[in-house]
Every structure is written in structure tokens, then in C-alpha cells.
Scaffold this motif. Sequence first.
Motif, mmCIF file in Angstrom:
data_model
loop_
_atom_site.group_PDB
_atom_site.id
_atom_site.type_symbol
_atom_site.label_atom_id
_atom_site.label_comp_id
_atom_site.label_asym_id
_atom_site.label_seq_id
_atom_site.Cartn_x
_atom_site.Cartn_y
_atom_site.Cartn_z
ATOM 1 N N THR A 305 5.390 5.098 -18.476
ATOM 2 C CA THR A 305 6.243 6.256 -18.747
ATOM 3 C C THR A 305 5.408 7.523 -18.886
ATOM 4 N N TYR A 306 4.329 7.427 -19.656
ATOM 5 C CA TYR A 306 3.458 8.588 -19.848
ATOM 6 C C TYR A 306 2.824 9.046 -18.535
ATOM 7 N N TRP A 307 2.162 8.129 -17.854
ATOM 8 C CA TRP A 307 1.446 8.511 -16.639
ATOM 9 C C TRP A 307 2.404 8.815 -15.488
ATOM 10 N N GLY A 308 3.575 8.181 -15.510
ATOM 11 C CA GLY A 308 4.579 8.500 -14.502
ATOM 12 C C GLY A 308 5.080 9.924 -14.633
ATOM 13 N N ALA A 309 5.070 10.450 -15.852
ATOM 14 C CA ALA A 309 5.445 11.847 -16.077
ATOM 15 C C ALA A 309 4.264 12.776 -15.829
ATOM 16 N N ALA A 310 3.058 12.318 -16.157
ATOM 17 C CA ALA A 310 1.878 13.186 -16.062
ATOM 18 C C ALA A 310 1.447 13.448 -14.631
ATOM 19 N N ALA A 311 1.425 12.404 -13.803
ATOM 20 C CA ALA A 311 0.870 12.542 -12.453
ATOM 21 C C ALA A 311 1.583 13.602 -11.622
ATOM 22 N N PRO A 312 2.925 13.554 -11.486
ATOM 23 C CA PRO A 312 3.575 14.595 -10.680
ATOM 24 C C PRO A 312 3.482 15.982 -11.296
ATOM 25 N N LEU A 313 3.470 16.046 -12.620
ATOM 26 C CA LEU A 313 3.353 17.347 -13.264
ATOM 27 C C LEU A 313 2.014 17.996 -12.926
ATOM 28 N N GLY A 327 -7.193 3.140 -18.585
ATOM 29 C CA GLY A 327 -6.460 2.632 -19.740
ATOM 30 C C GLY A 327 -5.521 3.685 -20.283
ATOM 31 N N ASP A 328 -5.836 4.175 -21.496
ATOM 32 C CA ASP A 328 -4.986 5.171 -22.139
ATOM 33 C C ASP A 328 -5.493 6.595 -21.907
ATOM 34 N N SER A 329 -6.374 6.783 -20.941
ATOM 35 C CA SER A 329 -6.946 8.101 -20.664
ATOM 36 C C SER A 329 -6.626 8.538 -19.238
ATOM 37 N N ARG A 357 5.834 17.799 -22.421
ATOM 38 C CA ARG A 357 6.536 16.657 -21.856
ATOM 39 C C ARG A 357 6.331 15.404 -22.710
ATOM 40 N N PHE A 358 5.113 15.201 -23.168
ATOM 41 C CA PHE A 358 4.814 14.019 -23.980
ATOM 42 C C PHE A 358 5.463 14.112 -25.356
ATOM 43 N N ALA A 359 5.583 15.338 -25.887
ATOM 44 C CA ALA A 359 6.249 15.505 -27.187
ATOM 45 C C ALA A 359 7.719 15.104 -27.088
ATOM 46 N N MET A 371 -0.774 12.319 -27.569
ATOM 47 C CA MET A 371 -1.928 12.620 -26.719
ATOM 48 C C MET A 371 -2.701 13.826 -27.248
ATOM 49 N N ARG A 372 -4.001 13.772 -27.013
ATOM 50 C CA ARG A 372 -4.833 14.947 -27.230
ATOM 51 C C ARG A 372 -5.477 15.293 -25.883
#
Length: 455
Positions: A305-313, A327-329, A357-359, A371-372
Motif C-alpha cells: 500500500t505504501y510503495w504502491g502510493a509512493a512510486a507513481p507519486l 524492505g521498508d526503505s 499521502r502517507f499521513a 515514514m521519515r
Amino acid sequence: MQSVTRVFVAVVAAALPLIGLASLLLRSQLDPHFENYRAHFVVFGIVGGVALILGYAAGEAANRRGDARVLLLSLAFMATGGFLGLHALGTQQVLFTKEYSGFMVAIPVGLLVSAVFAAASAFVDVRPGFAAALIRRRSLLRVSVLAAMVVWFVWTVTELPPLSGQSGEAATDTLVATMAVVGTIIYAVSAARYWLIFRDRRNLLAAAVIACFLLLSEALVGVAVTGERKWHASWWEWHGLIVTAYLIIGFAARREWRDERFRPLYLPTTRERRQEISVLFGDLVGFTGFSERATPADVGAMLNTYWGAAAPLLTRRYGGEVEKFIGDSIVAVFNGRGDQPDHAERAARAALALQQRFAALAERHPDWPRMRVGVNSGEAVVQEIGGHGLVAYPLVGDTVNTGARLESLAPAGGVLIGAETYGQLPDGAVVERRSGLRAKGKQDALEAYVLFALP
């Protein structure tokens, strides 16, 4: 002595098609008439498609690695393939009941356009600045080649001058003959230049490009001398040279590692170059604890969910390149190809948007880690590492290392940027200065800024 023998054998082999063509023209009994419209349509339609596919594949490699030589080769392949396809499309008695001049002369026109790109690819390393400019305009160049094919098709079927009269696909007038001669010279010069490239870095693909250019040069010789011997063996021969040229390129590319088929042709500046970049590092705070509490399926769903939102953004909205997930980075780079002068602002805005987006996701899933993000700008080196089976082009240098350290010092849910990044942001950026930060492995204290908003 062995090198002289090899050169002699190579010259003889390269001249064989011309020797065969001369034999056909000098002895009419060797030049029989063979007229088959459907065979012409199918064979040259397929070869045109193969050349277009090669051009597309080379273009994707050029786009991925920012290599101008492979970009220009892809345009050369596309030009030949597209106009060869138009020539096949216009085969009489298949899709059209009459012959159109534009379709008949499409091959020499396409080969001349292709020759220009071929020569540019052979000499692009002479002017590194020119290569960078081409990469910045890569989309425009590809669209222009495709647009030229569409324009030629419309021009042909509407029979606008000078394509309104009768014309053959071989040299029937001064214009076509001139195109053939000019194209022949350009391909020959390009092949000679690629020989120097091959001599410095011997590989099958470079040798295949040399063979391709020589065959295309000889095909244009056929255009210039066969006159109106349509459907004769001499006419089929120069068509066959084009087919052979792209079969050789396709075979050589097929033999290379599938993820980097055109790597042997990359410019030295693609393999190693210094580049001003901005790098973004993101890491999930408390990921280890969450993994202990959750099932592996839940951890996978959260990361997806996180990376699926991050990559296109990062890639579509802000033009960055996601270099890798660890992993988580996440690691993303801006201006990796040198075409984003506003890379620092892009990276900073991407970081803020990522946290926003992550918030929103964290509000729906309070138990998920936050995330930081750390962002840093400066010079880095793109260095090719690996070989057949796995090749990577990581960014290395203090700029990248410092970016990773800034991420580790960033607050959960926040963005920490380096001083160099802050200096490139527009006036009005809302920040909080953090001085004297100590980072692992760094002797000097860091000056950084927590970024809250941008105008």
C-alpha cells in the motif's frame, strides 16, 4: 599478419553483395523476373515491423539509461522500419489497387532519414554536451519520426506534388538517385566510425551495427543502379540486403542479456558520469516492531500500500526515478539524466507530498508505522557495476551518503533536507533550522532543515 588477413576477409565479405549485384546486371540471364505481390507485402511488412520493434526496444534502453547513442540508433531503426512498412503497405493489388509514388520511393527516403540518425549515433561521443541535449529532447525526437511517417502516408495517398506523378522505387530521377548516393556515403562513413568504436570495445552488437550499416549502404547502391528492373533478381537483392541487415541486428541483440541488450553500445558517459542530483531517502519508523506484531501477510499488504502510493507519486507527478525498494526503505533520484534543473525543488515537493499521502493512510491504519524522509542535493557519480546477468547504475558519493544520514535524523512523519537542497528552494519555504546534527560516520556536524511547506 593475422590482423591484415582478417581485414582482407572482412572487406571481401562486405563486397560480396555488390559483386553479386554487378553479376546480375551484367548478365541478364541471371536476373530473371519474379513478380509476387503478396510475398512482397508479407516479407517487407514483417521486416519493417522487426525494425520498428528494435527501434522501440533500443529507445526504451536509451530512455532508461539516458544514453544518446542508443537513442539515435533507435531513431534510425524506427525510420527504416516505418518507411519500409509504408513501402509494404502500398504494395499494388494487396491493400491498394494502384501504385502510389510515395509508397514506391518510401525505402530510399526512409534509408536517408535513417542514415542521418546513424551518423549522429556514430559521432555523438565527440560532443558530450550535444548528447545531453538529445536526451532532454528524446520524446520530441521520437514523436517527430513517427509524425514524419504519418505525414508521408497522407501526402502519398492524397497525391500532392511532387508525389502526384509516376515514379519508381529505384533511381528513376535525379532526386532519388541523389538521395541514394548521399545515403550510401553517410552509411559507409558511419560504419567506419563504428569500426573504431568496435576496436576499442569488441563486442557482437557493435560488429552487427557495422554490418547493418554496410548492408544498408549497399542497398542504396542497388537503388542507384538498378533503374526500373522492378521484380527482377537485382531488384529483389537490394530489398534482401535490408532484410539481412535487420536480421543481423536482431540476432545480435537477442544474444545480449535481456535486461540490457544495448549495453555494449552505451557511451562512456553513460557508464560513468558526474551529475548534480537530489536524492530522497524514506524509511518506516518502528517497522521492526510492527513486523513482530503483525502477520507476514499484513506486513506485505502494508508495504504494498505504501510503495504502491509512493512510486507513481515520485515518478509521474514529480519526474523522479525510484532507484530501489529495500524492505521498508525507498530511494528516489531526481535529475539522474541531467534534464531537471529544478531537481532540488522537485525532490522537496515530492517529499512533502509523500508524507501527506502517507499521513492519510496512517489515519485509516493507526497501527501502521510512519515514514521519515531525508533529501539532499549535490554532485554524485553514476557508476556502472556488474556484468552479463546483472548490471546496475547506482549513484555513489558523499551526497548520497549524507542523504541517507539525514533520513535517519528526520522526525517521524517529517522531512529533513540538507543545506544544499534548502539553498535551491524558492523564497518562502517554511523550515526549522537544525544545526550541529551528528550523523554516523560523519566527522563534521550537519546543518539541516525540517521542511514544513513550500510556496
